[in-house]
Structures are given as C-alpha cells and as structure tokens.
Design a protein around this motif. Structure first.
Motif, PDB file in Angstrom:
ATOM      1  N   THR A  30       0.826  -1.200   0.000  1.00  0.00           N
ATOM      2  CA  THR A  30       0.000   0.000   0.000  1.00  0.00           C
ATOM      3  C   THR A  30       0.865   1.257   0.000  1.00  0.00           C
ATOM      4  O   THR A  30       1.717   1.432   0.878  1.00  0.00           O
ATOM      5  CB  THR A  30      -0.919   0.034   1.233  1.00  0.00           C
ATOM      6  N   GLY A  31       0.658   2.111  -0.998  1.00  0.00           N
ATOM      7  CA  GLY A  31       1.317   3.407  -1.045  1.00  0.00           C
ATOM      8  C   GLY A  31       2.829   3.336  -1.020  1.00  0.00           C
ATOM      9  O   GLY A  31       3.482   4.207  -0.426  1.00  0.00           O
ATOM     10  N   LEU A  32       3.400   2.348  -1.699  1.00  0.00           N
ATOM     11  CA  LEU A  32       4.840   2.110  -1.584  1.00  0.00           C
ATOM     12  C   LEU A  32       5.638   3.134  -2.387  1.00  0.00           C
ATOM     13  O   LEU A  32       5.426   3.329  -3.584  1.00  0.00           O
ATOM     14  CB  LEU A  32       5.181   0.703  -2.067  1.00  0.00           C
ATOM     15  N   ARG A  33       6.595   3.734  -1.706  1.00  0.00           N
ATOM     16  CA  ARG A  33       7.556   4.653  -2.321  1.00  0.00           C
ATOM     17  C   ARG A  33       8.960   4.130  -2.009  1.00  0.00           C
ATOM     18  O   ARG A  33       9.271   3.853  -0.867  1.00  0.00           O
ATOM     19  CB  ARG A  33       7.390   6.090  -1.805  1.00  0.00           C
ATOM     20  N   ALA A  34       9.767   4.005  -3.057  1.00  0.00           N
ATOM     21  CA  ALA A  34      11.114   3.468  -2.863  1.00  0.00           C
ATOM     22  C   ALA A  34      11.972   3.865  -4.046  1.00  0.00           C
ATOM     23  O   ALA A  34      11.478   4.188  -5.127  1.00  0.00           O
ATOM     24  CB  ALA A  34      11.082   1.943  -2.714  1.00  0.00           C
ATOM     25  N   GLY A  35      13.277   3.818  -3.832  1.00  0.00           N
ATOM     26  CA  GLY A  35      14.213   4.149  -4.897  1.00  0.00           C
ATOM     27  C   GLY A  35      15.641   3.969  -4.418  1.00  0.00           C
ATOM     28  O   GLY A  35      15.915   3.200  -3.491  1.00  0.00           O
ATOM     29  N   TYR A  36      16.530   4.718  -5.034  1.00  0.00           N
ATOM     30  CA  TYR A  36      17.956   4.582  -4.757  1.00  0.00           C
ATOM     31  C   TYR A  36      18.536   5.974  -4.519  1.00  0.00           C
ATOM     32  O   TYR A  36      18.685   6.758  -5.463  1.00  0.00           O
ATOM     33  CB  TYR A  36      18.657   3.890  -5.929  1.00  0.00           C
ATOM     34  N   GLY A  37      18.812   6.272  -3.259  1.00  0.00           N
ATOM     35  CA  GLY A  37      19.300   7.597  -2.931  1.00  0.00           C
ATOM     36  C   GLY A  37      18.254   8.641  -3.290  1.00  0.00           C
ATOM     37  O   GLY A  37      17.070   8.512  -2.934  1.00  0.00           O
ATOM     38  N   PRO A  38      18.655   9.684  -4.024  1.00  0.00           N
ATOM     39  CA  PRO A  38      17.692  10.737  -4.373  1.00  0.00           C
ATOM     40  C   PRO A  38      16.748  10.364  -5.510  1.00  0.00           C
ATOM     41  O   PRO A  38      15.817  11.097  -5.825  1.00  0.00           O
ATOM     42  CB  PRO A  38      18.600  11.897  -4.800  1.00  0.00           C
ATOM     43  N   ILE A  39      16.987   9.210  -6.139  1.00  0.00           N
ATOM     44  CA  ILE A  39      16.179   8.800  -7.291  1.00  0.00           C
ATOM     45  C   ILE A  39      14.980   7.986  -6.817  1.00  0.00           C
ATOM     46  O   ILE A  39      15.128   6.865  -6.318  1.00  0.00           O
ATOM     47  CB  ILE A  39      17.012   7.977  -8.292  1.00  0.00           C
ATOM     48  N   GLN A  40      13.803   8.555  -6.944  1.00  0.00           N
ATOM     49  CA  GLN A  40      12.583   7.869  -6.558  1.00  0.00           C
ATOM     50  C   GLN A  40      12.082   7.053  -7.733  1.00  0.00           C
ATOM     51  O   GLN A  40      11.920   7.575  -8.848  1.00  0.00           O
ATOM     52  CB  GLN A  40      11.519   8.882  -6.128  1.00  0.00           C
ATOM     53  N   VAL A  41      11.822   5.757  -7.509  1.00  0.00           N
ATOM     54  CA  VAL A  41      11.392   4.856  -8.586  1.00  0.00           C
ATOM     55  C   VAL A  41       9.926   4.470  -8.441  1.00  0.00           C
ATOM     56  O   VAL A  41       9.179   4.459  -9.425  1.00  0.00           O
ATOM     57  CB  VAL A  41      12.277   3.592  -8.613  1.00  0.00           C
ATOM     58  N   LEU A  42       9.506   4.150  -7.238  1.00  0.00           N
ATOM     59  CA  LEU A  42       8.118   3.793  -6.972  1.00  0.00           C
ATOM     60  C   LEU A  42       7.402   4.978  -6.343  1.00  0.00           C
ATOM     61  O   LEU A  42       7.902   5.576  -5.389  1.00  0.00           O
ATOM     62  CB  LEU A  42       8.035   2.577  -6.042  1.00  0.00           C
ATOM     63  N   HIS A  43       6.224   5.279  -6.855  1.00  0.00           N
ATOM     64  CA  HIS A  43       5.506   6.485  -6.444  1.00  0.00           C
ATOM     65  C   HIS A  43       4.116   6.122  -5.927  1.00  0.00           C
ATOM     66  O   HIS A  43       3.116   6.303  -6.616  1.00  0.00           O
ATOM     67  CB  HIS A  43       5.405   7.459  -7.618  1.00  0.00           C
ATOM     68  N   GLY A  44       4.066   5.578  -4.723  1.00  0.00           N
ATOM     69  CA  GLY A  44       2.771   5.244  -4.128  1.00  0.00           C
ATOM     70  C   GLY A  44       2.109   4.034  -4.739  1.00  0.00           C
ATOM     71  O   GLY A  44       0.896   4.001  -4.959  1.00  0.00           O
ATOM     72  N   LEU A  45       2.895   2.988  -4.999  1.00  0.00           N
ATOM     73  CA  LEU A  45       2.389   1.789  -5.679  1.00  0.00           C
ATOM     74  C   LEU A  45       1.578   0.914  -4.729  1.00  0.00           C
ATOM     75  O   LEU A  45       1.948   0.715  -3.576  1.00  0.00           O
ATOM     76  CB  LEU A  45       3.568   1.008  -6.256  1.00  0.00           C
ATOM     77  N   ASP A  46       0.470   0.377  -5.241  1.00  0.00           N
ATOM     78  CA  ASP A  46      -0.381  -0.561  -4.506  1.00  0.00           C
ATOM     79  C   ASP A  46      -0.404  -1.899  -5.248  1.00  0.00           C
ATOM     80  O   ASP A  46      -0.440  -1.928  -6.475  1.00  0.00           O
ATOM     81  CB  ASP A  46      -1.816  -0.041  -4.398  1.00  0.00           C
ATOM     82  N   LEU A  47      -0.398  -2.987  -4.477  1.00  0.00           N
ATOM     83  CA  LEU A  47      -0.384  -4.324  -5.076  1.00  0.00           C
ATOM     84  C   LEU A  47      -1.000  -5.303  -4.099  1.00  0.00           C
ATOM     85  O   LEU A  47      -0.791  -5.192  -2.889  1.00  0.00           O
ATOM     86  CB  LEU A  47       1.063  -4.743  -5.388  1.00  0.00           C
ATOM     87  N   GLU A  48      -1.744  -6.260  -4.621  1.00  0.00           N
ATOM     88  CA  GLU A  48      -2.316  -7.303  -3.778  1.00  0.00           C
ATOM     89  C   GLU A  48      -2.121  -8.656  -4.453  1.00  0.00           C
ATOM     90  O   GLU A  48      -2.475  -8.832  -5.618  1.00  0.00           O
ATOM     91  CB  GLU A  48      -3.796  -7.050  -3.531  1.00  0.00           C
ATOM     92  N   ILE A  49      -1.519  -9.599  -3.718  1.00  0.00           N
ATOM     93  CA  ILE A  49      -1.282 -10.955  -4.212  1.00  0.00           C
ATOM     94  C   ILE A  49      -2.121 -11.919  -3.381  1.00  0.00           C
ATOM     95  O   ILE A  49      -2.035 -11.927  -2.152  1.00  0.00           O
ATOM     96  CB  ILE A  49       0.207 -11.346  -4.097  1.00  0.00           C
ATOM     97  N   ALA A  50      -2.929 -12.711  -4.049  1.00  0.00           N
ATOM     98  CA  ALA A  50      -3.770 -13.678  -3.353  1.00  0.00           C
ATOM     99  C   ALA A  50      -2.985 -14.937  -3.030  1.00  0.00           C
ATOM    100  O   ALA A  50      -2.125 -15.363  -3.805  1.00  0.00           O
ATOM    101  CB  ALA A  50      -4.985 -14.027  -4.202  1.00  0.00           C
ATOM    102  N   ALA A  51      -3.294 -15.523  -1.883  1.00  0.00           N
ATOM    103  CA  ALA A  51      -2.662 -16.782  -1.511  1.00  0.00           C
ATOM    104  C   ALA A  51      -3.015 -17.850  -2.536  1.00  0.00           C
ATOM    105  O   ALA A  51      -4.167 -17.997  -2.943  1.00  0.00           O
ATOM    106  CB  ALA A  51      -3.135 -17.210  -0.126  1.00  0.00           C
ATOM    107  N   GLY A  52      -1.993 -18.576  -3.008  1.00  0.00           N
ATOM    108  CA  GLY A  52      -2.225 -19.681  -3.917  1.00  0.00           C
ATOM    109  C   GLY A  52      -2.262 -19.333  -5.384  1.00  0.00           C
ATOM    110  O   GLY A  52      -2.472 -20.214  -6.218  1.00  0.00           O
ATOM    111  N   GLU A  53      -2.035 -18.065  -5.749  1.00  0.00           N
ATOM    112  CA  GLU A  53      -2.085 -17.699  -7.154  1.00  0.00           C
ATOM    113  C   GLU A  53      -0.686 -17.584  -7.756  1.00  0.00           C
ATOM    114  O   GLU A  53       0.327 -17.607  -7.065  1.00  0.00           O
ATOM    115  CB  GLU A  53      -2.833 -16.369  -7.341  1.00  0.00           C
ATOM    116  N   VAL A  54      -0.655 -17.470  -9.080  1.00  0.00           N
ATOM    117  CA  VAL A  54       0.540 -17.075  -9.809  1.00  0.00           C
ATOM    118  C   VAL A  54       0.278 -15.670 -10.324  1.00  0.00           C
ATOM    119  O   VAL A  54      -0.679 -15.456 -11.078  1.00  0.00           O
ATOM    120  CB  VAL A  54       0.854 -18.013 -10.985  1.00  0.00           C
ATOM    121  N   HIS A  55       1.088 -14.715  -9.904  1.00  0.00           N
ATOM    122  CA  HIS A  55       0.865 -13.309 -10.252  1.00  0.00           C
ATOM    123  C   HIS A  55       2.083 -12.790 -11.003  1.00  0.00           C
ATOM    124  O   HIS A  55       3.223 -12.976 -10.570  1.00  0.00           O
ATOM    125  CB  HIS A  55       0.643 -12.482  -8.989  1.00  0.00           C
TER     126      HIS A  55
END
Length: 261
Positions: A30-55
């Motif tokens: 939920t709302g993931l922000r991440a990157g490398y030093g000053p370089i932001q790569v992810l900008h508030g990413l949301d993702l949901e993986i269900a148990a038992g699936e291939v995603h």
C-alpha cells in the motif's frame, strides 16, 4: 477488450482465473515509495497478491518492477508505504527477517555462488529454514532434486560451470530451500532459450501445485501472461493496469505495447 475495461485503481482481488479461485491476500502493498538515494522509482504503488495464485508483474524497462521486488524482499528500504505479508509488516525489516517470514527471492541474473557446488548452494538456502534439522534439510534437498533432476545430476559440480538455465534452476532451488510461502522470481527467462524457459515453467507449475504462491517479473510478456492467474502492469513506478492474465493477454493495447502486434 480495451484498457478502460480493466481496473486502474486499487481494488479487490480479481476473479476469473483459469485455476480455482484463490484465497485472500497473502501480500498487500500500500502506497509504496522506494528508490535509490535521491532517485525515486516507486511512487505510491499498490499491489495485492492472493494466496495460492501465480501473479505476474509486467512493464517496460525502468518501470520499477525489480525495485518493487527488492523492496518486498528488504534489499532496499522503502521511504513510505506498507508491505503486509500474512499479517507481518515487512517494511523496515532486514532481508533475513523477511526470509524468516516466508518470502523467498530468486533475483535477476541467475545469481549463484559460483565457487560452490550445486549442493552447497542449495544447503546455504536452508540456513534460515524454520525448524531446520539435519533430517528436514536432507528431505528438502531431496524434494528440490525431484523438482530439478538436472541439479541432482550436477550436485557435485561447481555452480559457476552450469549453463544459464541450470544456474536459474539452482537459484530457484536455493530460494525454495527456505520453505517460502511466497516465491519471487525476477526475470525467469532472461538470456535463456525458449525450450529451457518451457522446462522451467513446467517445473514452476509443479512447485505451485505443491502449495507455493508465485510472484513473477518477466520480460517476455506472452510467457508471463500465459502462465499467470493475474497480472499487474507497472508504469513509471505506479500501477497502470491489473486484471486476469488471460484478459490482459487478449487486449489489443497490451499486444501493441508489449508484443509488437
């Protein structure tokens, strides 16, 4: 089906998979922000993986796919957001702690310990295996060799002398030795011949059938969507699209953008 028919904002897990309907979410980002030093790569990413699936996670170069996997596995720390795995918050934890929670990661590039044998590589994967005993590690090793007969044949061979496909098998096997609930594989087919990719997918289908949830980043979109239950399209560090993989594979805009058709 056009892109507008797919979900473009956070929402519930999609139904309609070719396999039986999976259980509730095993991973919620939920709302993931991440990157490398000053370089932001992810900008508030949301993702949901269900148990038992291939995603599958698909997207262009630089979209943030590998950064997402690295953040889930603790290889980089997010600057904001939540990564909930089976009720455990992973953001801020070390890679070792995340392995303990049940997340295994086979990174991009078939990374193995080249100066160690195949069996030594696999046994290293069991270092943080929960409740490990000599007997349980040996049993797990036998199971890996059952999944990957080629590794059994080369168990005494230095991993650095294996072919690319065999190194990928070794990397996946090492991740499986941690007894993961969720197995993450980054760029399964990178640099491999189609016949080897087909063999790997056949093995992964057995691993999935044995109860492991799979999360794949894959450069070959037709392979990714053909193998997966659901897929998420990432663009510029955000979710652009998600839905049942078979629907995405049939969408003209996906075909034009990623398959050159």
């Amino acid at each position: 089906m056009s892109l507008r028919h797919f979900e473009t904002a956070p929402g519930p897990v999609d139904s309609g998979s070719a396999r039986a309907a999976p259980a509730g979410p095993v991973l919620t980002v939920t709302g993931l922000r991440a990157g490398y030093g000053p370089i932001q790569v992810l900008h508030g990413l949301d993702l949901e993986i269900a148990a038992g699936e291939v995603h599958a996670i698909i997207g262009g170069n630089g979209a943030g796919k590998t950064t997402l996997l690295r953040a889930i596995s603790g290889l980089i720390q997010p600057s904001a957001g939540s990564i909930d795995f089976c009720g455990n918050e992973l953001a801020g934890r070390s890679p070792a702690e995340i392995v303990d929670c049940g997340v295994g990661h086979a990174p991009e590039g078939h990374r193995v310990f080249r100066g160690l044998t195949v069996e030594e590589n696999l046994r290293l994967g069991a270092f943080r295996r929960p409740g490990k005993t000599r007997a349980s590690v040996n049993s797990a090793l036998a199971e890996i060799f059952e999944f990957f007969p080629k590794l059994s044949e080369r168990r005494r061979q230095l991993a650095g002398t294996l072919s690319g496909g065999e190194q990928q098998m070794c990397a996946i096997g090492r991740a499986l030795m941690t007894a993961p609930k969720l197995l993450i594989i980054d760029e399964l087919s990178l640099g491999l011949a189609p016949i080897i990719v087909e063999e790997l997918l056949h093995i992964l289908s057995k691993i999935h059938a044995a109860g492991t949830t799979l999360l794949l980043v894959e450069q070959d979109v037709s392979v990714a969507l053909g193998f997966s239950d659901r897929a998420t399209v990432v663009s510029s560090g955000q979710v652009a699209l998600r839905g049942p993989a078979r629907d995405l594979l049939a969408d003209p805009q996906i075909i034009t953008t990623y398959l050159g058709g």
